[in-house]
Design a protein around this motif. Structure first.
Motif, PDB file in Angstrom:
ATOM      1  N   GLU A  82      23.697  54.495 -13.833  1.00 20.52           N
ATOM      2  CA  GLU A  82      23.799  55.675 -12.980  1.00 20.52           C
ATOM      3  C   GLU A  82      24.972  56.518 -13.461  1.00 20.52           C
ATOM      4  O   GLU A  82      25.953  55.997 -13.993  1.00 20.52           O
ATOM      5  CB  GLU A  82      24.018  55.266 -11.517  1.00 20.52           C
ATOM      6  N   LEU A  83      24.876  57.825 -13.255  1.00 18.37           N
ATOM      7  CA  LEU A  83      25.963  58.709 -13.664  1.00 18.37           C
ATOM      8  C   LEU A  83      27.212  58.421 -12.851  1.00 18.37           C
ATOM      9  O   LEU A  83      27.143  58.144 -11.649  1.00 18.37           O
ATOM     10  CB  LEU A  83      25.546  60.166 -13.485  1.00 18.37           C
ATOM     11  N   ALA A  84      28.356  58.516 -13.511  1.00 15.43           N
ATOM     12  CA  ALA A  84      29.635  58.262 -12.854  1.00 15.43           C
ATOM     13  C   ALA A  84      30.634  59.330 -13.277  1.00 15.43           C
ATOM     14  O   ALA A  84      30.386  60.126 -14.187  1.00 15.43           O
ATOM     15  CB  ALA A  84      30.157  56.869 -13.224  1.00 15.43           C
ATOM     16  N   GLY A  85      31.791  59.335 -12.607  1.00 16.91           N
ATOM     17  CA  GLY A  85      32.827  60.296 -12.943  1.00 16.91           C
ATOM     18  C   GLY A  85      32.484  61.686 -12.469  1.00 16.91           C
ATOM     19  O   GLY A  85      31.777  61.873 -11.479  1.00 16.91           O
ATOM     20  N   ARG A  86      32.945  62.687 -13.190  1.00 15.60           N
ATOM     21  CA  ARG A  86      32.730  64.069 -12.755  1.00 15.60           C
ATOM     22  C   ARG A  86      31.374  64.623 -13.179  1.00 15.60           C
ATOM     23  O   ARG A  86      30.942  65.657 -12.675  1.00 15.60           O
ATOM     24  CB  ARG A  86      33.842  64.975 -13.298  1.00 15.60           C
ATOM     25  N   CYS A  87      30.705  63.949 -14.099  1.00 15.28           N
ATOM     26  CA  CYS A  87      29.421  64.455 -14.601  1.00 15.28           C
ATOM     27  C   CYS A  87      28.280  63.856 -13.780  1.00 15.28           C
ATOM     28  O   CYS A  87      27.586  62.931 -14.225  1.00 15.28           O
ATOM     29  CB  CYS A  87      29.261  64.124 -16.086  1.00 15.28           C
ATOM     30  N   THR A  88      28.109  64.352 -12.566  1.00 10.01           N
ATOM     31  CA  THR A  88      27.061  63.876 -11.677  1.00 10.01           C
ATOM     32  C   THR A  88      26.299  65.075 -11.122  1.00 10.01           C
ATOM     33  O   THR A  88      26.517  66.206 -11.521  1.00 10.01           O
ATOM     34  CB  THR A  88      27.654  63.035 -10.527  1.00 10.01           C
ATOM     35  N   GLY A  89      25.382  64.810 -10.207  1.00  7.92           N
ATOM     36  CA  GLY A  89      24.653  65.912  -9.579  1.00  7.92           C
ATOM     37  C   GLY A  89      23.182  65.937  -9.907  1.00  7.92           C
ATOM     38  O   GLY A  89      22.437  66.755  -9.360  1.00  7.92           O
ATOM     39  N   VAL A  90      22.709  65.051 -10.792  1.00  5.86           N
ATOM     40  CA  VAL A  90      21.293  64.925 -11.096  1.00  5.86           C
ATOM     41  C   VAL A  90      20.956  63.443 -11.172  1.00  5.86           C
ATOM     42  O   VAL A  90      21.836  62.591 -11.277  1.00  5.86           O
ATOM     43  CB  VAL A  90      20.907  65.626 -12.424  1.00  5.86           C
TER      44      VAL A  90
END
Length: 248
Positions: A82-90
Motif C-alpha cells: 500500500e502507498l505510504a508517506g506523502r505520496c498517497t491519495g490513490v
C-alpha cells in the motif's frame, strides 16, 4: 457517476525483450526492490520484475506529480503493498505472470488486479477440485479438452485473486468464494460476507492469458485500458492518446 471515482485504469506492461532491464528503471526502485530483483537467477525474470515494479512507480509518479523514486510502500496485514508517506491519495495494485504484468489504478475504491498465464499442461481438474467450490470444479471438469479446462481454471483463478487483492485478505479464503456466475462474491459462507462488498470483472489480456479486476463497492465502473512501455530516458511513460474503455 464521476469519471474520477468510477473509472479503474489498467496498464498492460509487456516484456520488452531488450536484454537487461534498463538501468534507469532499476534506479527508481527502492533498496528492497533492487535486492529482490538481484535474487532472480534468470536475467529474463529479473528484467520482467524490474519492468513491472518500475512501471508502477512511473505511472504513480505521473499521477501524483512526484519522482518515481519518491514512491514509498508499506505492507498490509496480509502482505498487500500500500502507498505510504506523502505520496498517497490513490489505490493501486500490480500483478505479473510470466511475460505480462498489469497495473490497476483507482481514485478512491480499493482495487485488485490479477493476470494469469493459461497453462495447458496443468491438471486443471485436480487443481479446481482442490481449491474451488464444487460447482466451479464441475464447470472446469466439463470443458471439452485440456486446453479449455486450463482456460476456465485460469479465468476463475484470476477473478478470485483480484478479489482477494482488492480486499487485502488471504488467497485461501478467497478461493472458496464462487465467482463463476456473479460479478460479486456470494458470501455463501459466514466468513466470506466481506465478498459482497466488491465487484469483479474480466478484462482483456494477451493471447494465452486471463485477467480480472476487482473494486470495492458494488456500483458499476468503467475500465480504461492502456499500454505501458519504456519510451525514452526521461523516466516518464507516455500515456496513450486514446485509451480503450469498457463499462461493467
Amino acid at each position: 457517476m464521476t469519471e474520477a471515482q468510477d473509472t479503474v485504469r489498467l496498464w498492460l506492461v509487456p516484456d520488452q525483450r531488450s536484454g537487461r532491464a534498463p538501468a534507469e528503471l532499476l534506479a527508481v526502485l527502492d533498496p528492497g526492490e533492487r535486492l529482490r530483483a538481484e535474487a532472480y537467477r534468470s536475467a529474463v525474470d529479473r528484467r520482467r520484475f524490474v519492468l513491472a515494479h518500475a512501471a508502477v512507480r512511473c505511472i504513480l509518479a505521473r499521477r501524483l506529480g512526484v519522482g518515481p523514486e519518491e514512491i514509498r510502500w508499506r505492507r498490509g496485514p496480509h502482505g498487500k503493498p500500500e502507498l505510504a508517506g506523502r505520496c498517497t491519495g490513490v489505490e493501486v495494485n500490480l500483478s505479473h505472470s510470466d511475460a505480462v504484468a498489469m497495473v490497476a489504478l483507482s481514485a478512491s475504491r480499493r482495487v485488485g488486479v490479477d493476470v494469469q498465464r493459461v497453462l495447458p499442461r496443468l491438471d486443471a481438474t485436480a487443481m479446481a477440485e482442490r481449491y474451488f467450490p464444487p460447482e466451479e470444479a464441475r464447470f472446469v471438469r466439463a470443458a471439452a479438452d485440456p486446453d479449455a479446462r486450463a482456460d476456465r481454471f485460469a479465468r476463475l483463478w484470476a477473478r478470485k485473486e483480484a478479489l482477494v487483492k482488492a480486499h487485502g485478505g488471504r488467497l485461501t479464503q478467497g478461493l472458496r468464494i464462487p465467482l463463476h456466475d456473479s460479478s460479486t462474491g456470494s458470501g455463501s459462507h459466514p466468513d466470506d460476507d466481506w465478498s459482497r462488498g466488491y465487484r469483479v470483472t474480466d478484462v482483456p489480456a494477451p493471447r494465452g492469458y486471463r485477467a480480472a479486476v476487482a473494486l470495492s463497492g458494488t456500483g458499476a465502473f468503467r475500465v480504461a485500458l492502456h499500454r505501458w512501455t519504456w519510451p525514452d530516458r526521461s523516466g516518464q511513460p507516455a500515456d496513450p492518446t486514446r485509451a480503450r474503455t469498457r463499462n461493467t
